[in-house]
Design a protein around this motif. Structure first.
Motif, short mmCIF file in Angstrom:
data_model
loop_
_atom_site.label_atom_id
_atom_site.label_comp_id
_atom_site.label_asym_id
_atom_site.label_seq_id
_atom_site.Cartn_x
_atom_site.Cartn_y
_atom_site.Cartn_z
N TRP A 125 0.84 -1.19 0.00
CA TRP A 125 0.00 0.00 0.00
C TRP A 125 0.88 1.25 0.00
O TRP A 125 0.67 2.17 -0.79
CB TRP A 125 -0.93 0.01 1.21
CG TRP A 125 -1.60 1.33 1.46
CD1 TRP A 125 -1.25 2.25 2.42
CD2 TRP A 125 -2.70 1.89 0.76
NE1 TRP A 125 -2.07 3.35 2.34
CE2 TRP A 125 -2.97 3.15 1.33
CE3 TRP A 125 -3.49 1.44 -0.30
CZ2 TRP A 125 -4.00 3.97 0.88
CZ3 TRP A 125 -4.52 2.27 -0.77
CH2 TRP A 125 -4.76 3.51 -0.17
N ARG A 130 -0.88 2.95 -3.07
CA ARG A 130 -1.28 4.33 -2.77
C ARG A 130 -0.73 5.32 -3.79
O ARG A 130 -1.49 6.15 -4.31
CB ARG A 130 -0.82 4.70 -1.35
CG ARG A 130 -1.33 6.06 -0.90
CD ARG A 130 -0.75 6.47 0.44
NE ARG A 130 -1.48 7.56 1.05
CZ ARG A 130 -1.33 8.83 0.74
NH1 ARG A 130 -0.45 9.18 -0.21
NH2 ARG A 130 -2.04 9.77 1.35
N HIS A 171 -10.78 -1.05 -1.67
CA HIS A 171 -11.06 -0.50 -0.34
C HIS A 171 -11.43 -1.63 0.63
O HIS A 171 -10.89 -1.72 1.74
CB HIS A 171 -12.20 0.51 -0.45
CG HIS A 171 -12.69 1.04 0.86
ND1 HIS A 171 -12.07 2.07 1.52
CD2 HIS A 171 -13.74 0.67 1.64
CE1 HIS A 171 -12.72 2.32 2.65
NE2 HIS A 171 -13.74 1.49 2.74
N LEU A 174 -8.56 -4.30 1.23
CA LEU A 174 -7.55 -3.82 2.18
C LEU A 174 -8.03 -3.89 3.61
O LEU A 174 -7.23 -4.05 4.53
CB LEU A 174 -7.15 -2.38 1.82
CG LEU A 174 -6.34 -2.24 0.52
CD1 LEU A 174 -6.25 -0.78 0.12
CD2 LEU A 174 -4.95 -2.84 0.68
N LEU A 327 -3.07 2.36 7.70
CA LEU A 327 -3.75 1.89 6.49
C LEU A 327 -5.25 2.02 6.65
O LEU A 327 -5.95 2.43 5.72
CB LEU A 327 -3.37 0.44 6.19
CG LEU A 327 -4.17 -0.25 5.08
CD1 LEU A 327 -4.06 0.49 3.76
CD2 LEU A 327 -3.71 -1.69 4.92
N ASN A 331 -6.78 4.51 3.87
CA ASN A 331 -7.50 3.78 2.82
C ASN A 331 -8.71 4.56 2.30
O ASN A 331 -8.84 4.82 1.10
CB ASN A 331 -7.90 2.41 3.40
CG ASN A 331 -8.72 1.56 2.46
OD1 ASN A 331 -9.04 1.94 1.35
ND2 ASN A 331 -9.08 0.38 2.93
N THR A 335 -9.24 5.62 -1.64
CA THR A 335 -9.95 4.64 -2.47
C THR A 335 -11.43 4.94 -2.62
O THR A 335 -12.07 4.44 -3.54
CB THR A 335 -9.83 3.22 -1.87
OG1 THR A 335 -10.40 3.22 -0.55
CG2 THR A 335 -8.38 2.78 -1.78
#
Length: 561
Positions: A125, A130, A171, A174, A327, A331, A335
């Motif tokens: 990520w 990212r 999304h 993760l 994260l 996130n 996302t």
């Protein structure tokens, strides 16, 4: 037996089984595109990921009823033929040990519990996913919508929805790697007699992405003070000094197109609310960011409560959860809220053109179009017509005022955990723990005769605060009226709130639990809060003077407004 009162009010289960209301993300009257996007992404992500993680369920189903979101955990066996009676323990023991899919899930659960799969995903990520998503979002953002011909605008919309369909699935994928380690820490804490509130306090300071907007605002504020400028517009902010102008440009480039007050397309982007941005820059705010030393002190105290033999296990789980926490909050804006904001801005451009041509009576009626209807209408389709879209807008507005049932459908008996192989029983407990701590669980919130309003929930902070309540179903309504230091009372929050919460002196939400975004933001920004106080929106009036006591987890109306 199905909930008769739900059926009487037009709320019927969207499929077989038992469905639970989730107002922690969508508060009612959800737009058609979100009603398509969310179920597709959630079900696809979990259907792919849960076999890898060793979770013995098919997926999490999402359905919308009268614009409200309901979820159902689909069991691995007979998902469309639920039963109110649990299967006989003996038969489940045999099936879960002989059925090929159960055997595969058990092996996967053993791997997940023995060595967390999260660290390489978190690293990916940071280094790959990212940066790629940010570049893609910026590429869409840099398109000058006003210069696009209608066919090019339609192609832009189609590309955005394809992008969103992927980012939304990403999304939820993760979340298997950020919520998992946090859930394992909380689950272990339950076994050690340590409550989730205490455990989560040890994670304060582990989310730099949450604090980053606060730091950017503080730098602009300091630059304005050095320049001796008290701005009354963002133009005056930019004119204060080259350094402040650069900070503002970077802030708006990476946050201006983000939905800041909700998850749906009818929620505004930050760039549409310059007054909110200005107030956030000028406000010193109550939130000052976390003190890492405080979290370390909490962690030392918690470790003393852990059995000596489990000390190393506590250290490992805490370190993994701290890695996952950033994260978890980085996130969402990247996302979900940013690409959704980009789609919103493109739809607003469509709405303006359609209203100017007489195709729509109100440009905002563009949000009543479904994912398949939007490009067709841009291409010249005459259906649905203006009457249809106006009627949809009226219906969706009415849905926002409904009081939805907490559950729909026939009860389903969960399988007895002691009948499952131990690794599967653990992953089931992990999922149940995360759902409960997010505030998405099936908890009884029905009023009790003779009781007063339910204004208790999860408290965040160590000191009570008294102030004026600014109440709004959607927070963008409140931020236009919110004065610095007032207490925001709202249904729920999203990760993008960290861009504007420097304005508030306290926070109260009706939805959410200890792991909800409202709770995380309040911890990271040092804002006194009570999260998940069910009657907050009914018992507190705009302008009331209220006390938020996070230690007691209670909200009290001091003086009615």
């Amino acid at each position: 037996m199905a909930d008769e009162s739900a059926t009487d009010t037009g709320f019927e289960a969207p499929g077989p089984g038992h469905w639970q209301l989730d107002r922690s993300h969508f508060t009612g009257g959800t737009t058609p595109i979100m009603r398509w996007l969310l179920p597709e992404a959630v079900e696809s992500a979990f259907r792919k990921q849960w076999p890898i993680l060793g979770i013995p369920a098919e997926t999490l189903s999402v359905g919308f009823v009268n614009g409200f979101m309901y979820t159902r955990l689909r069991p691995l066996l007979r998902p469309d033929k639920p039963s109110a009676k649990p299967p006989p323990t003996f038969l489940l023991k045999v099936a879960s040990r002989l059925h090929p899919e159960f055997r595969r899930r058990t092996a996967a659960a053993l791997r997940t519990l023995a060595e967390s799969p999260a660290p390489p995903v978190i690293e990916e990520w940071r280094t790959t996913i990212r940066p790629r998503l940010v570049a893609q979002n910026l590429a869409f953002q840099d398109t000058d919508l006003s210069d696009l011909a209608d066919d090019a605008l339609g192609a832009h919309l189609a590309a955005l929805m394809t992008h969103l369909r992927w980012t939304f699935e990403e999304h939820f994928r993760l979340h298997g790697y950020d919520l998992g380690p946090i859930g394992q820490l909380l689950m272990a804490g339950n076994g050690w007699g340590i409550g989730s509130g205490d455990m989560l306090t040890a994670l304060v300071g582990a989310s730099p992405s949450t604090v980053e907007p606060l730091e950017a605002l503080a730098r602009m504020r300091a630059g304005l003070a050095d320049a001796g400028v008290t701005p009354t517009s963002l133009e005056e902010v930019a004119a204060a000094s080259p350094g402040v102008a650069d900070e503002l440009q970077d802030y708006m480039r990476h946050r201006g197109a983000v939905l800041f007050a909700g998850y749906d397309l009818d929620s505004p982007t930050l760039g549409e609310s310059p007054g909110v941005v200005l107030a956030s820059i000028r406000s010193s705010g109550v939130g000052t960011g976390p003190d890492p030393r405080a979290a370390e002190e909490v962690a030392r105290g918690l470790r003393e409560r852990v059995p000596e033999a489990d000390g190393d296990r506590f250290d490992e789980l805490l370190a993994a959860a701290r890695e996952a926490m950033d994260l978890r909050d980085d996130n969402g804006p990247i996302t979900a809220e940013w690409p959704l904001g980009l789609l919103r801005l493109a739809m607003l451009e469509v709405g303006r053109r359609l209203e100017a041509s007489g195709r729509l009576r109100d440009s905002d009626h563009v949000f009543e179009l479904g994912w398949d209807e939007l490009p067709a209408v841009v291409a010249g389709a005459q259906q649905p017509d203006a009457d249809d879209l106006e009627a949809r807008a009226v219906e969706r507005a009415a849905q926002k005022t409904l009081d939805p049932p907490l559950t729909l459908g026939d009860p389903e008996a969960p399988p007895p955990l002691d009948a499952l192989p131990a690794p599967l029983a653990t992953t089931v407990t992990l999922v149940q723990t995360v759902i409960a701590e997010l505030g998405m669980g099936d908890h009884d919130r029905a009023p009790v005769a003779g009781d007063g309003p339910r204004l208790t929930g999860t408290g965040i902070g160590t000191e009570a605060v008294v102030g004026v309540a600014r109440v709004a179903e959607n927070a963008d309504e409140a931020f236009e009226r919110l004065e610095p230091g007032e207490i925001l009372v709202t249904r729920t929050t999203s990760p993008a709130y960290n861009m504007v919460l420097t304005l508030v002196g306290g926070l109260v939400t009706a939805e959410g639990g200890p792991m909800s975004h409202a709770a995380v933001l309040s911890r990271e920004l040092s804002i006194p809060a009570v999260v998940g106080a069910p009657d907050a929106m009914r018992a507190i009036a705009d302008g009331d003077r209220i006390e938020v006591d996070p230690v007691a987890g209670r909200v009290r109306v001091v003086v009615s407004g």
